[in-house]
Design an enzyme around this catalytic site. Structure first.
Site, mmCIF file in Angstrom:
data_model
loop_
_atom_site.group_PDB
_atom_site.id
_atom_site.type_symbol
_atom_site.label_atom_id
_atom_site.label_comp_id
_atom_site.label_asym_id
_atom_site.label_seq_id
_atom_site.Cartn_x
_atom_site.Cartn_y
_atom_site.Cartn_z
ATOM 1 N N LYS A 199 -4.203 -0.881 3.472
ATOM 2 C CA LYS A 199 -4.835 -1.484 2.287
ATOM 3 C C LYS A 199 -5.915 -2.474 2.679
ATOM 4 O O LYS A 199 -6.890 -2.655 1.936
ATOM 5 C CB LYS A 199 -3.768 -2.132 1.395
ATOM 6 C CG LYS A 199 -2.974 -3.270 2.025
ATOM 7 C CD LYS A 199 -3.569 -4.628 1.799
ATOM 8 C CE LYS A 199 -2.773 -5.724 2.474
ATOM 9 N NZ LYS A 199 -3.372 -7.068 2.254
ATOM 10 N N THR A 252 -5.539 -6.618 -3.081
ATOM 11 C CA THR A 252 -6.460 -6.905 -1.984
ATOM 12 C C THR A 252 -7.841 -6.323 -2.234
ATOM 13 O O THR A 252 -8.845 -6.879 -1.791
ATOM 14 C CB THR A 252 -5.885 -6.367 -0.660
ATOM 15 O OG1 THR A 252 -4.528 -6.784 -0.539
ATOM 16 C CG2 THR A 252 -6.661 -6.887 0.532
#
Length: 330
Positions: free
Chosen positions: A186, A243
């Site tokens: 991620k 994120t």
């Protein structure tokens, strides 16, 4: 419970503050001057200046004191960057109960945290604590959900005992592979989304990147032995969305800076923090290629970070890929 947080950066400090509301916590800093500053100010003035320490939080630079505090029935939590995980685990007792917070693959070896722990501490209870979490919000007591993952169910229950309650909710998982792959990949995908947003490519492009990025993450994780459903949870989709879209994300900020035309060195200098996606991208791509997993988004990010493609070139290369079934790739 006796808890030793090893690493006094933003995330380690935030979790120490949260834990010290209910437990006796030692916060270990590598630099004696930093430890003294933490003690004097009763706050981490560099990372979390507005969050005073609870009375039960004690900073120190004394490694022996930090080990003694949690040895036996206590819990160690490693809050260093990924690059320092191996060295930190190597200094812990062979029968330690330890979680780590760092997300990424180890440079050079390509190992995940649980694989490093298996090498160094085969008799210890080891696992990862991860999930969508900005340090500033955890320290402020805002609601946050995390996942403790380990093959040792007793350790995940200990993590719940240590951190579950108040503004923190801790779920348990027996899939450390999936949790760690999600945490590593991620960060790379957040750089891609930062680049797209910095280039003003629009919300359609952001949605496409997140969705196709999740597919890449899942394919790699399953190929490495993870459970597919893990990637639809907090440490997969949840952490990716946070994120990739949250302006507190360091990796997103790197992407935004690259889209402005800054070099990687300039972007990191302006950031002033570690952005794990920068260091994980090449290893993610290498692991994927070795397993025959196609990850065009991660490859494009790596090419930009290595200076072999401009952000615009990367977008054009992705958009000119041949049409295919959705399940096959970008």
């Amino acid at each position: 419970m006796q808890i030793s947080l090893l690493g006094a950066g933003a995330w380690g400090t935030a979790l120490a503050i949260a834990a010290a509301r209910r437990h006796a916590v030692v916060l270990w800093a590598r630099d004696p001057a930093q430890a003294q500053a933490l003690s004097d100010a009763r706050a981490n003035t560099r990372y979390l200046p507005d969050r005073p320490f609870p009375d039960a939080l004690r900073p120190t630079a004394d490694w022996s004191a930090a080990v003694d505090h949690a040895q036996g029935e206590g819990l160690f939590v490693v809050a260093t960057p990924m690059a320092a995980l191996r060295g930190t685990l190597a200094r812990l007792p062979h029968d330690a109960r330890v979680l780590w917070l760092c997300k990424g693959f180890e440079a050079g070896t390509g190992l995940l945290g649980h694989q490093i722990a298996q090498e160094l501490l085969p008799k210890a209870q080891c696992g990862v604590l991860s999930g969508p979490s900005f340090a500033q919000e955890v320290a402020a007591g805002q609601p946050t959900a995390l996942v403790a993952a380990s093959q040792d169910v007793g350790l995940t229950r200990l993590a719940v005992q240590a951190f579950h309650g108040g503004s923190l909710r801790v779920y348990m998982s027996t899939d450390p592979v999936g949790v760690e792959v999600g945490g590593a990949v991620k960060n790379v995908l957040a750089i891609a989304t930062g680049i797209a947003d910095g280039m003003a490519l629009g919300l359609n492009a952001r949605a496409a990147l997140i969705t196709r990025g999740l597919a890449e993450m899942s394919r790699l994780g399953v190929a490495m032995g993870a459970q597919g459903e893990t990637f639809m949870g907090l440490t997969g989709l949840g952490d990716l969305v946070l994120t990739a879209t949250g302006d507190l994300s360091r990796n997103r900020q790197v992407g935004l800076a690259l889209a402005e035309g800054l070099t990687l060195e300039q972007a990191l200098a302006r950031l002033g923090h570690v952005a794990e996606g920068v260091y994980s991208a090449a290893t993610v791509v290498a692991r994927a290629r070795a397993l025959g997993v196609e990850m065009p988004l991660a490859e494009a990010v790596n090419e930009v970070l290595q200076g072999r493609l401009t952000p615009l070139d990367a977008v054009q290369r992705l958009m000119h890929r041949d049409a295919r079934m959705e399940a096959e790739g970008f």
